[in-house]
Design a protein around this motif. Structure first.
Motif, short mmCIF file in Angstrom:
data_model
loop_
_atom_site.label_atom_id
_atom_site.label_comp_id
_atom_site.label_asym_id
_atom_site.label_seq_id
_atom_site.Cartn_x
_atom_site.Cartn_y
_atom_site.Cartn_z
N ASN A 103 12.74 7.77 -2.35
CA ASN A 103 11.66 7.39 -3.21
C ASN A 103 12.10 6.08 -4.05
O ASN A 103 11.22 5.53 -4.47
CB ASN A 103 11.00 8.60 -4.01
N GLN A 158 10.32 -4.44 -2.16
CA GLN A 158 9.96 -5.38 -3.31
C GLN A 158 10.99 -6.68 -3.40
O GLN A 158 10.40 -7.55 -3.25
CB GLN A 158 9.92 -4.57 -4.62
N ALA A 201 2.39 1.63 -3.56
CA ALA A 201 1.62 1.20 -4.49
C ALA A 201 2.05 2.04 -6.03
O ALA A 201 1.89 1.25 -6.98
CB ALA A 201 0.23 1.36 -4.38
N ASP A 202 2.24 3.18 -5.74
CA ASP A 202 2.47 4.01 -7.02
C ASP A 202 3.35 5.27 -6.69
O ASP A 202 3.75 5.41 -5.54
CB ASP A 202 1.30 4.55 -7.86
N ALA A 203 3.79 5.83 -7.55
CA ALA A 203 4.46 7.26 -7.35
C ALA A 203 4.19 8.09 -6.36
O ALA A 203 4.81 8.66 -5.22
CB ALA A 203 5.00 7.91 -8.68
N LYS A 204 2.81 8.30 -6.25
CA LYS A 204 2.21 9.40 -5.36
C LYS A 204 2.20 8.83 -3.89
O LYS A 204 2.38 9.45 -3.05
CB LYS A 204 0.57 9.79 -5.93
N THR A 205 1.74 7.30 -3.76
CA THR A 205 1.90 6.95 -2.40
C THR A 205 3.23 6.86 -1.91
O THR A 205 3.56 6.88 -0.74
CB THR A 205 1.00 5.67 -2.27
N THR A 206 4.16 6.47 -2.66
CA THR A 206 5.51 6.55 -2.41
C THR A 206 5.94 7.68 -1.89
O THR A 206 6.67 7.85 -0.76
CB THR A 206 6.42 6.00 -3.47
N GLU A 207 5.82 8.87 -2.56
CA GLU A 207 6.16 10.05 -2.26
C GLU A 207 5.58 10.41 -0.87
O GLU A 207 6.43 11.19 0.04
CB GLU A 207 5.80 11.23 -3.38
N PRO A 210 11.01 1.61 -1.97
CA PRO A 210 10.17 0.71 -2.64
C PRO A 210 11.13 -0.62 -3.34
O PRO A 210 10.52 -1.74 -3.09
CB PRO A 210 9.68 1.17 -3.85
N THR A 249 0.71 -1.07 -0.06
CA THR A 249 0.05 0.11 0.09
C THR A 249 0.69 1.32 -0.05
O THR A 249 0.66 2.23 -0.83
CB THR A 249 -0.90 0.08 1.09
#
Length: 416
Positions: A379, A387, A286-292, A383, A283
């Motif tokens: 960033n 992963q 999940a993508d660039a926005k959630t990572t940031e 991840p 979660t």
């Protein structure tokens, strides 16, 4: 006197006097609850042990970082004699020389001139080109320990990425990484609470060796320029002026130190925070926005640098306190990140938080020049780490370094 649950903390809200032992392990291991108590009772306070005023409120800290009535230097507007400052100490003369032209310590116009020359290398669009290199470094490091099922993350991963990247940008060979770390660790002890004379001597020795090494690299770049930041600084004029050798040495040292020290701490702090709060990496990343958002929340709740200090450049009143020219004031960046007037439920790790910027990189003209690089590294690295190593767990309760006002771990033992 206000009673607190901390035996090492005494607060008098009426006089705004606070007694707090910054070297007490129960404080520096987890300062956030203490910062919460300060917000509740005395967000601006006189720290008895440090003999100085401190600000923790978000608006005050943010404002002070930008207020041109305060500055990092004072001797450009007053003499030591006027201010009653002691003479420089001979046993730290090499450290003082290395700091003399540090971007962190200068005010305009010298700060503007140096920062303008360096800034081009650290703007986001330039830094983003480093993405493939950062990705490759992360995977190479993990490849070396993935099969083992356990790792001490700081030495095997966190130390390697930031120091390698900043060294490559400046033009220092990868193999110098371990030595740069040794110099840097000795050097930054000058900023710690309760430093000893042995710390000062070690920092001075590191500064001398560091400067001698950089001087040699500068001579090589003068003779033959390369496609690196040091060559750019050596050969580029600003308003008809080239940087002097002393300016080049100070700037290179501060970039190498600041370019990795805080990021190493923050990688460890972030991984610990994520694992201890049992947040779901799928979660979070999940993508660039959630990572940031995850990275920014980690920076907010476990900032690697806690205190930034400035001098009053003129007589000024702030929050009912009168400062005279030459008085030092301090801002606790990490506490400002926990101000309940700015952040709801501030001690909670909430990666979906969207309540404004944290102050972990400062603000104003001394906003961390390496922030775009540090953010990009975090960033990318976090991840990839989660992963590549599903089932990551903390194997041993991590110990926090006795290095307040920095905040980082001695080691982070993990298994998967």
């Amino acid at each position: 006197m206000t009673t607190t649950p901390f035996p090492f903390l005494a607060i008098d809200p009426t006089s705004r006097r606070v007694s707090l032992d910054g070297r007490n392990p129960d404080f520096y291991r987890d300062p956030n609850p203490v910062y919460a108590a300060l917000h509740a009772h005395c967000p601006t306070f006189w720290w008895e042990e440090q003999k100085q005023w401190y600000f923790t409120g978000y608006d005050h800290v943010n404002g002070l970082l930008r207020d041109r009535r305060f500055g990092r230097q004072i001797l450009h507007v007053a003499t030591r004699e006027e201010l009653g400052l002691p003479a420089p100490q001979d046993h730290v003369r090499h450290f003082d020389a290395a700091e003399a032209w540090s971007l962190l310590e200068l005010e305009p116009p010298e700060h503007t001139r140096l920062r303008t020359l360096v800034n081009r290398a650290f703007v986001s669009r330039t830094i983003e080109r480093l993405t493939p290199e950062i990705i490759a470094l992360c995977h190479q490091a993990i490849d070396r320990f993935e099969k083992d099922g356990h790792v001490e993350l700081l030495s095997a991963f966190a130390d390697i990425l930031p120091v390698t990247m900043i060294a490559r940008m400046i033009g220092i060979p990868d193999e110098m990484g371990p030595q740069l770390l040794k110099w840097s660790h000795a050097y930054v002890r000058m900023y710690m609470f309760g430093r000893t004379r042995e710390d000062e001597l070690a920092a001075d020795r590191a500064a001398r060796e560091f400067a001698d090494y950089v001087r040699g690299v500068i001579a090589e770049r003068r003779a033959e320029a390369r496609d690196d930041l040091l060559s750019h600084m050596v050969h580029t004029e600003h308003k008809g002026q080239l940087l002097t050798e002393d300016e080049l040495i100070s700037t290179t040292i501060v970039l190498l130190n600041a370019g990795h020290e805080a990021t190493v701490h923050q990688i460890g702090n972030a991984v610990r925070t994520i694992l201890e709060t049992r947040a779901d990496p799928a979660t979070l990343f999940a993508d660039a926005k959630t990572t940031e958002r995850t990275v920014e929340e980690c920076l907010r709740i476990s900032a690697p640098v806690h205190i930034f200090q400035r001098y009053a450049l003129e007589d000024v009143e702030l929050d009912g306190i009168s400062f005279r020219r030459g008085d030092k004031v301090a801002m606790i960046l990490a506490a400002a990140n926990l101000d309940p007037r700015k952040f709801s439920d501030p001690l909670a790790f909430r990666p979906d938080r969207d309540e404004g910027a944290n102050l972990s990189f400062g603000a104003g003209i001394h906003f961390c020049i390496g922030a775009p690089l540090a953010r990009l590294e975090l960033n990318i690295a976090l991840p990839i780490l989660f992963q590549r190593l599903p089932g990551l767990k903390i194997a041993k309760a991590p110990a926090v370094k006795d290095v307040y006002h920095f905040y980082g771990l001695e080691a982070l033992e993990l298994t998967w």
